[in-house]
Design a protein around this motif. Structure first.
Motif, PDB file in Angstrom:
ATOM      1  N   ILE A 154     -64.786 -19.758  44.501  1.00  0.00           N
ATOM      2  CA  ILE A 154     -64.366 -20.960  45.222  1.00  0.00           C
ATOM      3  C   ILE A 154     -65.382 -21.254  46.311  1.00  0.00           C
ATOM      4  O   ILE A 154     -66.132 -20.370  46.743  1.00  0.00           O
ATOM      5  CB  ILE A 154     -62.959 -20.807  45.843  1.00  0.00           C
ATOM      6  CG1 ILE A 154     -62.907 -19.602  46.792  1.00  0.00           C
ATOM      7  CG2 ILE A 154     -61.881 -20.755  44.767  1.00  0.00           C
ATOM      8  CD1 ILE A 154     -61.652 -19.500  47.631  1.00  0.00           C
ATOM      9  N   HIS A 155     -65.377 -22.502  46.750  1.00  0.00           N
ATOM     10  CA  HIS A 155     -66.199 -22.944  47.865  1.00  0.00           C
ATOM     11  C   HIS A 155     -65.257 -23.243  49.026  1.00  0.00           C
ATOM     12  O   HIS A 155     -64.213 -23.873  48.825  1.00  0.00           O
ATOM     13  CB  HIS A 155     -66.958 -24.219  47.498  1.00  0.00           C
ATOM     14  CG  HIS A 155     -67.936 -24.016  46.390  1.00  0.00           C
ATOM     15  ND1 HIS A 155     -69.293 -23.950  46.601  1.00  0.00           N
ATOM     16  CD2 HIS A 155     -67.761 -23.857  45.057  1.00  0.00           C
ATOM     17  CE1 HIS A 155     -69.900 -23.764  45.452  1.00  0.00           C
ATOM     18  NE2 HIS A 155     -68.988 -23.708  44.494  1.00  0.00           N
ATOM     19  N   VAL A 156     -65.613 -22.806  50.220  1.00  0.00           N
ATOM     20  CA  VAL A 156     -64.783 -23.034  51.399  1.00  0.00           C
ATOM     21  C   VAL A 156     -65.632 -23.707  52.472  1.00  0.00           C
ATOM     22  O   VAL A 156     -66.729 -23.235  52.797  1.00  0.00           O
ATOM     23  CB  VAL A 156     -64.186 -21.720  51.941  1.00  0.00           C
ATOM     24  CG1 VAL A 156     -63.327 -21.986  53.161  1.00  0.00           C
ATOM     25  CG2 VAL A 156     -63.384 -21.001  50.857  1.00  0.00           C
ATOM     26  N   GLU A 186     -66.177 -14.942  45.592  1.00  0.00           N
ATOM     27  CA  GLU A 186     -65.784 -14.552  44.247  1.00  0.00           C
ATOM     28  C   GLU A 186     -64.285 -14.312  44.257  1.00  0.00           C
ATOM     29  O   GLU A 186     -63.755 -13.671  45.173  1.00  0.00           O
ATOM     30  CB  GLU A 186     -66.519 -13.296  43.809  1.00  0.00           C
ATOM     31  CG  GLU A 186     -67.989 -13.526  43.567  1.00  0.00           C
ATOM     32  CD  GLU A 186     -68.700 -12.291  43.049  1.00  0.00           C
ATOM     33  OE1 GLU A 186     -68.044 -11.266  42.769  1.00  0.00           O
ATOM     34  OE2 GLU A 186     -69.929 -12.360  42.929  1.00  0.00           O
ATOM     35  N   ILE A 187     -63.603 -14.836  43.263  1.00  0.00           N
ATOM     36  CA  ILE A 187     -62.142 -14.768  43.251  1.00  0.00           C
ATOM     37  C   ILE A 187     -61.653 -13.335  43.070  1.00  0.00           C
ATOM     38  O   ILE A 187     -60.761 -12.891  43.797  1.00  0.00           O
ATOM     39  CB  ILE A 187     -61.566 -15.699  42.160  1.00  0.00           C
ATOM     40  CG1 ILE A 187     -61.896 -17.156  42.509  1.00  0.00           C
ATOM     41  CG2 ILE A 187     -60.058 -15.491  42.014  1.00  0.00           C
ATOM     42  CD1 ILE A 187     -61.593 -18.156  41.406  1.00  0.00           C
ATOM     43  N   GLN A 188     -62.213 -12.596  42.121  1.00  0.00           N
ATOM     44  CA  GLN A 188     -61.682 -11.263  41.844  1.00  0.00           C
ATOM     45  C   GLN A 188     -62.119 -10.217  42.857  1.00  0.00           C
ATOM     46  O   GLN A 188     -61.296  -9.420  43.303  1.00  0.00           O
ATOM     47  CB  GLN A 188     -62.059 -10.843  40.423  1.00  0.00           C
ATOM     48  CG  GLN A 188     -61.299 -11.682  39.397  1.00  0.00           C
ATOM     49  CD  GLN A 188     -61.758 -11.397  37.988  1.00  0.00           C
ATOM     50  OE1 GLN A 188     -62.916 -11.584  37.656  1.00  0.00           O
ATOM     51  NE2 GLN A 188     -60.829 -10.941  37.171  1.00  0.00           N
ATOM     52  N   GLU A 203     -57.030 -13.575  52.967  1.00  0.00           N
ATOM     53  CA  GLU A 203     -55.563 -13.511  52.911  1.00  0.00           C
ATOM     54  C   GLU A 203     -55.035 -14.523  51.895  1.00  0.00           C
ATOM     55  O   GLU A 203     -54.159 -14.213  51.089  1.00  0.00           O
ATOM     56  CB  GLU A 203     -54.991 -13.785  54.297  1.00  0.00           C
ATOM     57  CG  GLU A 203     -53.510 -13.564  54.416  1.00  0.00           C
ATOM     58  CD  GLU A 203     -52.995 -13.772  55.834  1.00  0.00           C
ATOM     59  OE1 GLU A 203     -51.794 -14.071  55.964  1.00  0.00           O
ATOM     60  OE2 GLU A 203     -53.772 -13.651  56.801  1.00  0.00           O
ATOM     61  N   TRP A 204     -55.576 -15.740  51.918  1.00  0.00           N
ATOM     62  CA  TRP A 204     -55.155 -16.795  50.993  1.00  0.00           C
ATOM     63  C   TRP A 204     -55.529 -16.424  49.560  1.00  0.00           C
ATOM     64  O   TRP A 204     -54.735 -16.605  48.639  1.00  0.00           O
ATOM     65  CB  TRP A 204     -55.789 -18.123  51.416  1.00  0.00           C
ATOM     66  CG  TRP A 204     -55.361 -19.288  50.599  1.00  0.00           C
ATOM     67  CD1 TRP A 204     -54.229 -20.040  50.775  1.00  0.00           C
ATOM     68  CD2 TRP A 204     -56.038 -19.843  49.473  1.00  0.00           C
ATOM     69  NE1 TRP A 204     -54.174 -21.032  49.818  1.00  0.00           N
ATOM     70  CE2 TRP A 204     -55.280 -20.924  49.016  1.00  0.00           C
ATOM     71  CE3 TRP A 204     -57.220 -19.520  48.821  1.00  0.00           C
ATOM     72  CZ2 TRP A 204     -55.653 -21.690  47.921  1.00  0.00           C
ATOM     73  CZ3 TRP A 204     -57.601 -20.289  47.729  1.00  0.00           C
ATOM     74  CH2 TRP A 204     -56.818 -21.352  47.294  1.00  0.00           C
ATOM     75  N   LEU A 205     -56.741 -15.894  49.363  1.00  0.00           N
ATOM     76  CA  LEU A 205     -57.181 -15.478  48.024  1.00  0.00           C
ATOM     77  C   LEU A 205     -56.251 -14.419  47.435  1.00  0.00           C
ATOM     78  O   LEU A 205     -55.942 -14.456  46.242  1.00  0.00           O
ATOM     79  CB  LEU A 205     -58.597 -14.899  48.094  1.00  0.00           C
ATOM     80  CG  LEU A 205     -59.751 -15.834  47.844  1.00  0.00           C
ATOM     81  CD1 LEU A 205     -61.077 -15.128  48.130  1.00  0.00           C
ATOM     82  CD2 LEU A 205     -59.736 -16.381  46.446  1.00  0.00           C
ATOM     83  N   ALA A 206     -55.824 -13.471  48.244  1.00  0.00           N
ATOM     84  CA  ALA A 206     -54.925 -12.419  47.763  1.00  0.00           C
ATOM     85  C   ALA A 206     -53.615 -13.004  47.241  1.00  0.00           C
ATOM     86  O   ALA A 206     -53.047 -12.508  46.271  1.00  0.00           O
ATOM     87  CB  ALA A 206     -54.657 -11.410  48.876  1.00  0.00           C
ATOM     88  N   LEU A 240     -55.848 -19.127  40.726  1.00  0.00           N
ATOM     89  CA  LEU A 240     -57.241 -19.560  40.788  1.00  0.00           C
ATOM     90  C   LEU A 240     -57.995 -19.181  39.514  1.00  0.00           C
ATOM     91  O   LEU A 240     -58.772 -19.977  38.979  1.00  0.00           O
ATOM     92  CB  LEU A 240     -57.932 -18.964  42.014  1.00  0.00           C
ATOM     93  CG  LEU A 240     -57.473 -19.533  43.345  1.00  0.00           C
ATOM     94  CD1 LEU A 240     -57.928 -18.640  44.499  1.00  0.00           C
ATOM     95  CD2 LEU A 240     -57.987 -20.948  43.533  1.00  0.00           C
ATOM     96  N   LEU A 241     -57.750 -17.969  39.008  1.00  0.00           N
ATOM     97  CA  LEU A 241     -58.399 -17.556  37.762  1.00  0.00           C
ATOM     98  C   LEU A 241     -57.928 -18.420  36.588  1.00  0.00           C
ATOM     99  O   LEU A 241     -58.732 -18.787  35.725  1.00  0.00           O
ATOM    100  CB  LEU A 241     -58.139 -16.079  37.491  1.00  0.00           C
ATOM    101  CG  LEU A 241     -58.872 -15.112  38.409  1.00  0.00           C
ATOM    102  CD1 LEU A 241     -58.390 -13.690  38.188  1.00  0.00           C
ATOM    103  CD2 LEU A 241     -60.379 -15.216  38.220  1.00  0.00           C
ATOM    104  N   LYS A 242     -56.659 -18.761  36.586  1.00  0.00           N
ATOM    105  CA  LYS A 242     -56.138 -19.638  35.527  1.00  0.00           C
ATOM    106  C   LYS A 242     -56.817 -21.005  35.604  1.00  0.00           C
ATOM    107  O   LYS A 242     -57.201 -21.573  34.579  1.00  0.00           O
ATOM    108  CB  LYS A 242     -54.624 -19.773  35.666  1.00  0.00           C
ATOM    109  CG  LYS A 242     -53.976 -20.558  34.570  1.00  0.00           C
ATOM    110  CD  LYS A 242     -52.464 -20.576  34.713  1.00  0.00           C
ATOM    111  CE  LYS A 242     -51.838 -21.413  33.623  1.00  0.00           C
ATOM    112  NZ  LYS A 242     -50.384 -21.443  33.720  1.00  0.00           N
TER     113      LYS A 242
END
Length: 84
Positions: free
Chosen positions: A26-28, A38-40, A59-62, A68-70
């Motif tokens: 993702i880009h932030v 990286e998402i994972q 925290e948001w990614l967790a 996000l992967l979907k």
């Protein structure tokens, strides 16, 4: 680049393929700062986001890794709830 979420001044976006590259990420954006995560692995691979902003993104990614992967795999990008 479609916006996925917005919270605490952070804007989370994702590009569609074929413009983008693996691994899923993702880009932030945060004011004049930005970061690519990286998402994972949840590593910031590029950018200059301040430490506190990075912590909020992690925290948001967790919370949203699976969604996000979907999105990355299906290329059907939608909105996700902000970090509260």
């Amino acid at each position: 680049m479609p916006e996925i979420s917005r919270f605490y001044g952070l804007v989370v976006k994702m590009f569609f393929k074929p413009r983008e590259h693996e691994p899923p990420h993702i880009h932030v954006l945060y004011g004049e700062f930005n970061g690519i995560f990286e998402i994972q692995s949840k590593l910031m691979t590029e950018g200059d986001l301040p430490g506190k902003a990075q912590q909020l993104v992690l925290e948001w990614l967790a919370l949203h890794e699976d969604e996000l992967l979907k999105m990355w795999r299906s290329q059907t990008i939608g909105k996700l709830p902000p970090l509260l």
